[in-house]
Scaffold this motif. Structure first.
Motif, PDB file in Angstrom:
ATOM      1  N   LYS A  55       0.821  -1.212   0.000  1.00  0.00           N
ATOM      2  CA  LYS A  55       0.000   0.000   0.000  1.00  0.00           C
ATOM      3  C   LYS A  55       0.852   1.257   0.000  1.00  0.00           C
ATOM      4  N   ASN A  56       2.173   1.070  -0.019  1.00  0.00           N
ATOM      5  CA  ASN A  56       3.081   2.222  -0.040  1.00  0.00           C
ATOM      6  C   ASN A  56       2.834   3.160   1.144  1.00  0.00           C
ATOM      7  N   THR A  57       2.609   2.560   2.306  1.00  0.00           N
ATOM      8  CA  THR A  57       2.209   3.328   3.481  1.00  0.00           C
ATOM      9  C   THR A  57       2.911   2.792   4.729  1.00  0.00           C
ATOM     10  N   VAL A  58       3.270   3.724   5.597  1.00  0.00           N
ATOM     11  CA  VAL A  58       3.835   3.400   6.903  1.00  0.00           C
ATOM     12  C   VAL A  58       2.882   3.952   7.959  1.00  0.00           C
ATOM     13  N   TYR A  59       2.734   3.208   9.045  1.00  0.00           N
ATOM     14  CA  TYR A  59       1.793   3.581  10.103  1.00  0.00           C
ATOM     15  C   TYR A  59       2.518   3.805  11.422  1.00  0.00           C
ATOM     16  N   LEU A  60       1.887   4.597  12.264  1.00  0.00           N
ATOM     17  CA  LEU A  60       2.335   4.752  13.642  1.00  0.00           C
ATOM     18  C   LEU A  60       1.102   4.625  14.526  1.00  0.00           C
ATOM     19  N   GLN A  61       0.996   3.494  15.197  1.00  0.00           N
ATOM     20  CA  GLN A  61      -0.096   3.273  16.146  1.00  0.00           C
ATOM     21  C   GLN A  61       0.329   3.842  17.485  1.00  0.00           C
TER      22      GLN A  61
END
Length: 124
Positions: free
Chosen positions: A76-82
């Motif tokens: 998805k070409n995405t990085v997350y920060l929970q």
């Protein structure tokens, strides 16, 4: 043109949660380490969490260990920060940036292509 766009910020009460997203356009994240940084008013920018291109290596600032989790979905070409158990001191503008050293998870690398930032406010 390489571009990162952050989203997901907002106002949350202490103890609450937010998930930030960092979406890339114009390039494939597969070859980049990605970092999340934050800057609070009157303070210097600090590294929050960083992740290698594969996601196999991560680093966290001591202040967020055990509360924040960085992850990435290269499809998805995405990085997350929970961000969980948020505290008022987490209030800041959060930015993501890319480091062309794919194996690195250090937040002290050569980061560029900074996004515009997303505001996180933790307050009751």
């Amino acid at each position: 043109q390489l571009q990162l766009v952050e989203s997901g910020g907002g106002l949350v009460q202490p103890g609450g949660s937010l998930r930030l997203s960092c979406a890339a356009s114009g390039f494939t994240l597969d070859y980049y380490a990605i970092g999340w940084f934050r800057q609070a008013p009157g303070k210097e920018r600090e590294g929050v969490s960083c992740i290698s291109s594969s996601g196999g290596s991560t680093n966290y600032a001591d202040s967020v260990k055990g509360r924040f989790t960085i992850s990435r979905d290269n499809a998805k070409n995405t990085v997350y920060l929970q961000m969980n158990s948020l505290k008022p001191e987490d209030t800041a503008v959060y930015y993501c940036a890319a480091d062309p050293s794919p194996k690195s998870s250090s937040c002290h690398g050569s980061f560029g292509s900074w996004g515009q930032g997303t505001q996180v406010t933790v307050s009751s």
